[in-house]
Motif scaffolding. Structure first.
Motif, PDB file in Angstrom:
ATOM      1  N   VAL A 250       1.040  -1.258  -0.012  1.00 26.76           N
ATOM      2  CA  VAL A 250      -0.106   0.117   0.137  1.00 26.76           C
ATOM      3  C   VAL A 250       0.809   1.146  -0.120  1.00 26.76           C
ATOM      4  O   VAL A 250       2.015   1.355   0.347  1.00 26.76           O
ATOM      5  CB  VAL A 250      -0.960   0.009   1.378  1.00 26.76           C
TER       6      VAL A 250
ATOM      7  N   HIS B  38      -5.314  -0.071  -3.037  1.00 26.26           N
ATOM      8  CA  HIS B  38      -5.508   1.255  -2.808  1.00 26.26           C
ATOM      9  C   HIS B  38      -6.567   1.322  -1.666  1.00 26.26           C
ATOM     10  O   HIS B  38      -6.229   2.212  -0.802  1.00 26.26           O
ATOM     11  CB  HIS B  38      -6.130   1.968  -3.889  1.00 26.26           C
ATOM     12  N   ARG B  39      -7.535   0.466  -1.665  1.00 35.37           N
ATOM     13  CA  ARG B  39      -8.461   0.396  -0.387  1.00 35.37           C
ATOM     14  C   ARG B  39      -7.852  -0.622   0.566  1.00 35.37           C
ATOM     15  O   ARG B  39      -7.697  -1.714   0.280  1.00 35.37           O
ATOM     16  CB  ARG B  39      -9.725  -0.113  -0.934  1.00 35.37           C
ATOM     17  N   LEU B  40      -7.673   0.116   1.567  1.00 39.27           N
ATOM     18  CA  LEU B  40      -6.889  -0.673   2.757  1.00 39.27           C
ATOM     19  C   LEU B  40      -8.178  -1.641   3.571  1.00 39.27           C
ATOM     20  O   LEU B  40      -7.576  -2.762   4.006  1.00 39.27           O
ATOM     21  CB  LEU B  40      -6.582   0.346   3.919  1.00 39.27           C
ATOM     22  N   SER B  41      -9.359  -1.429   3.098  1.00 42.12           N
ATOM     23  CA  SER B  41     -10.359  -2.360   3.682  1.00 42.12           C
ATOM     24  C   SER B  41     -10.167  -3.864   3.068  1.00 42.12           C
ATOM     25  O   SER B  41     -10.612  -4.951   3.580  1.00 42.12           O
ATOM     26  CB  SER B  41     -11.674  -1.874   3.213  1.00 42.12           C
TER      27      SER B  41
ATOM     28  N   ARG C 245      -6.686  -6.125   5.107  1.00 42.42           N
ATOM     29  CA  ARG C 245      -6.759  -6.039   6.484  1.00 42.42           C
ATOM     30  C   ARG C 245      -6.389  -7.532   7.081  1.00 42.42           C
ATOM     31  O   ARG C 245      -5.590  -7.614   7.927  1.00 42.42           O
ATOM     32  CB  ARG C 245      -8.140  -5.766   7.226  1.00 42.42           C
TER      33      ARG C 245
ATOM     34  N   ILE D  34       1.937  -6.432   5.799  1.00 41.89           N
ATOM     35  CA  ILE D  34       1.353  -5.511   4.681  1.00 41.89           C
ATOM     36  C   ILE D  34       2.748  -4.531   4.734  1.00 41.89           C
ATOM     37  O   ILE D  34       3.431  -4.153   5.525  1.00 41.89           O
ATOM     38  CB  ILE D  34       0.516  -4.541   5.452  1.00 41.89           C
TER      39      ILE D  34
ATOM     40  N   VAL E 177       4.440  -0.998   3.508  1.00 40.64           N
ATOM     41  CA  VAL E 177       3.949   0.493   3.098  1.00 40.64           C
ATOM     42  C   VAL E 177       4.999   0.901   2.328  1.00 40.64           C
ATOM     43  O   VAL E 177       6.226   1.117   2.765  1.00 40.64           O
ATOM     44  CB  VAL E 177       3.733   1.132   4.538  1.00 40.64           C
TER      45      VAL E 177
ATOM     46  N   HIS F 142      -2.223  -5.528   9.875  1.00 43.61           N
ATOM     47  CA  HIS F 142      -2.786  -4.551  10.003  1.00 43.61           C
ATOM     48  C   HIS F 142      -2.956  -3.925  11.344  1.00 43.61           C
ATOM     49  O   HIS F 142      -2.754  -2.679  11.767  1.00 43.61           O
ATOM     50  CB  HIS F 142      -4.582  -4.845   9.543  1.00 43.61           C
TER      51      HIS F 142
ATOM     52  N   TYR G  78       1.105   4.118   7.559  1.00 38.61           N
ATOM     53  CA  TYR G  78      -0.120   3.287   7.441  1.00 38.61           C
ATOM     54  C   TYR G  78      -1.482   3.771   8.185  1.00 38.61           C
ATOM     55  O   TYR G  78      -2.633   3.908   7.620  1.00 38.61           O
ATOM     56  CB  TYR G  78       0.026   2.013   8.152  1.00 38.61           C
TER      57      TYR G  78
ATOM     58  N   TYR H 247      -4.927   4.945   6.768  1.00 37.49           N
ATOM     59  CA  TYR H 247      -6.290   4.288   7.298  1.00 37.49           C
ATOM     60  C   TYR H 247      -7.091   5.260   7.680  1.00 37.49           C
ATOM     61  O   TYR H 247      -8.542   5.220   7.415  1.00 37.49           O
ATOM     62  CB  TYR H 247      -6.017   3.171   8.396  1.00 37.49           C
TER      63      TYR H 247
ATOM     64  N   GLN I 218      -9.025   6.649   5.035  1.00 32.13           N
ATOM     65  CA  GLN I 218      -9.917   5.786   4.386  1.00 32.13           C
ATOM     66  C   GLN I 218     -10.904   5.189   5.518  1.00 32.13           C
ATOM     67  O   GLN I 218     -11.448   3.755   5.358  1.00 32.13           O
ATOM     68  CB  GLN I 218      -9.417   4.569   3.541  1.00 32.13           C
TER      69      GLN I 218
END
Length: 628
Positions: free
Chosen positions: A416, A577-580, A583, A588, A590, A602, A612, A616, A619
């Motif tokens: 990400v 792009h979307r961290l959801s 998770r 992860i 960065v 996460h 991060y 988050y 978003q």
């Protein structure tokens, strides 16, 4: 496997291949662009596989060319032995019948051999043209992703279709035409000297000036031909960009129809001007040549009168036969001149074709490839990897700088970061669409540069944010991953990708035509079909390059369910792009400005309160719908 088209995604730092650069730059980079002195050798090599047919065709050309002068010599015999015997008296009908019979036999034989020779010529020429087109297509498929990122699709199509089509006639007719016309011309000249050497010399005086004029015309014609083909390539590129589904949508939504038409009209006008110039260039030369050759018999009759008056014994039969041979020589001589112009014109097109055939792919298989380590199957490792795109200067920061990580078999690793951080570049390097500038990328424990590219791609499936579907049925798109797949296998893969029921709701089911780039389907449907295609391929490593970032919330949920199913039991590299969506990843990473600045789960990364955590908060799930 669904591949991300060049140019999709974020800025160049985020993994976007370099923009298109014009053809002049391509030529300057190509160290193997054909030199003029090597061009004919390369053209000649195209005929090597057809040596036997070429030799037979050559024999037929020689025979038909030699037979071509016999009617004129038989005409002399018909006059001097049959109609008006030199010794005096009435016509010799027996001799006349034999001469006429010989003329008919030669005519029939020559016609039959010419048909056979034409068939062989067409066979050789079309085969060589087909081979050339296949070689060019194969070479283009070997080129690295960066080549297609910097070169217009229309330009590539023009080389493959227009340029090869432009030399097709030359390949089909030139060799036999040149040989046949040369032999016919030589035979005619020899026959003229046999009949009367004084008239022969008189007839040949005009040839050197005509040859010199033809060379100058050919040089000018070649220059115009080059401009014409480049103009045609520009028009092809314009057509491809403007009339694709995406292009026409852009034109209509911006109200650019009239402007687009004006641009095409200007390009078309230039093409017409060049084509007209190319068509007319040399016509004045051939018109002048026809006048000169037409005047030759006039001069011959005049000189023959003086020779007869001088008591040389020149007969009527000789004069008739000589003018017949001279007139007959006009055809092969004109043919040679025309062929010379066509060769000089085609030389420019051959140069463009061999320029592409001489390209060296930046990414090639090792001469001694290794096999993946079965004990480390599905493992991906970056060892101090740095990377710059080919068009990046040394003054610009690298897209990736000293990146190291290992994704073990069965793990899910997410990457990400902000746009331009270098996330997509990681997916390109892992699949060896590009090679690292520094450091090593390993797959299954082996440097990817030591593996066959086909071996790497056999083990990797990639789903990008813009899944590419060809203009065919859904079933045909799925079978790109596994051509021999049965219908039950297609349905099973689509069930796992949560798209089977949707496909069956279409009137034609799996035989539904998806349209160009899958335009008849929604974004979520295209993504799930792309995921089903990957499931059908069943690779041990799955790369997800922002596979849900372009979807609405409902489609994202369906696609994410399909991705979760596709990820089971596989190594997964997720560019997110979307961290959801990541998770639950095992780790992860960065990225920021081409470097890994944080890594962890996460929860661990949220606890750090760093990059991060900032991403988050931007978003936050509570504001996700508003963010949409």
């Amino acid at each position: 496997m669904s591949m991300m088209p060049p140019g999709a995604g974020g800025g160049r730092g985020g993994g976007r291949p370099p923009a298109f650069r014009d053809e002049s730059e391509l030529r300057s980079q190509n160290s193997e662009a054909p030199e003029v002195e090597n061009l004919w050798r390369k053209i000649g090599a195209l005929f090597t596989p057809y040596r036997g047919e070429l030799l037979l065709s050559l024999v037929l050309v020689l025979v038909t060319a030699a037979l071509g002068v016999l009617p004129a010599l038989l005409t002399q015999q018909a006059f001097d032995r049959g109609l008006f015997p030199v010794g005096g008296g009435g016509p010799n009908l027996v001799a006349l019948w034999w001469v006429l019979a010989a003329m008919v036999a030669v005519l029939i034989l020559n016609s039959g051999l010419s048909i056979w020779q034409s068939w062989l010529t067409a066979l050789i020429g079309n085969s060589v043209t087909a081979d050339l087109r296949i070689r060019l297509f194969d070479k283009l498929q070997q080129m690295e992703l960066a080549f297609f990122a910097r070169t217009k699709t229309g330009e590539i199509q023009s080389r493959l279709q227009n340029d090869v089509g432009g030399v097709a006639t030359t390949l089909q007719n030139t060799f036999t035409s040149v040989i046949g016309n040369v032999v016919a011309t030589i035979a005619s000249i020899a026959a003229m000297f046999v009949l009367n050497w004084q008239l022969a010399i008189l007839s040949l005086i005009i040839m050197p000036p005509l040859v010199a004029m033809q060379r100058r015309v050919g040089q000018r014609r070649a220059r115009v031909a080059t401009k014409t083909q480049q103009s045609l390539a520009d028009m092809t590129a314009m057509t491809q960009e403007s009339l694709s589904v995406s292009g026409i949508l852009l034109t209509k939504t911006l109200g650019r129809e009239e402007s687009s038409l004006d641009q095409y009209r200007v390009a078309n006008r230039e093409q017409v001007r060049l084509q007209r110039q190319l068509a007319m260039m040399g016509q004045w030369f051939f018109g002048f040549m026809r006048v000169v050759m037409g005047l030759v018999p006039v001069v011959i009759y005049l000189v023959a009168g003086f020779l007869i008056a001088g008591g040389t014994g020149l007969t009527a039969g000789t004069i008739v036969a000589f003018t017949s041979v001279n007139s007959q020589m006009t055809r092969p001589l004109t043919g040679l001149m025309r062929t010379g112009l066509e060769i000089q014109t085609s030389k420019a097109l051959f140069a463009r074709i061999f320029e592409y055939l001489g390209l060296k792919p930046a990414i090639e298989d090792s001469e001694e490839p290794k096999a993946p380590n079965p004990d480390r199957a599905g493992e991906v490792e970056f060892d101090h990897v740095s990377f710059r795109y080919p068009d990046q200067s040394k003054d610009e920061p690298a897209t990736l700088s000293d990146v190291s990580f290992t994704v073990h078999a069965g793990e899910m690793a997410a990457f990400v970061g902000p746009s331009g951080a270098g996330k997509s570049t990681i997916s390109y390097l892992a699949a060896r669409l590009y090679d690292a500038t520094e450091g090593t990328v390993r797959f299954a424990g082996v440097d990817v540069r030591d593996l066959r590219r086909s071996e790497i791609m056999r083990h990797i499936g990639l789903v990008s944010q813009e899944s590419y579907l060809v203009h065919a049925t859904i079933a045909e798109n799925l079978r790109l991953a596994k051509p021999e797949a049965s219908m039950s296998e297609l349905e099973e893969a689509c069930r796992k990708a949560s798209i089977h029921e949707q496909i069956m709701s279409f009137p034609n089911g799996y035989e539904t035509i998806v349209g160009e780039r899958g335009y008849r389907l929604s974004g979520g449907e295209k993504q799930r079909i792309a995921i089903a295609r990957v499931l059908l391929k069943d690779p041990p490593v799955l790369i997800l390059d922002e596979a849900t970032s372009a979807l609405d919330t409902v489609s994202e949920r369906h696609v994410q369910e399909a991705i979760d199913e596709a990820s089971r039991g596989r190594t997964v590299i997720s560019i997110a792009h979307r961290l959801s969506t990541i998770r639950h990843a095992d780790v992860i990473h960065v990225l920021d400005r081409g470097r890994i600045v944080e890594r962890g789960t996460h929860e661990e990364l949220l606890g750090l309160g760093g990059h991060y955590a900032d991403l988050y908060r931007e978003q936050d799930p509570l504001t996700d719908s508003a963010h949409e």
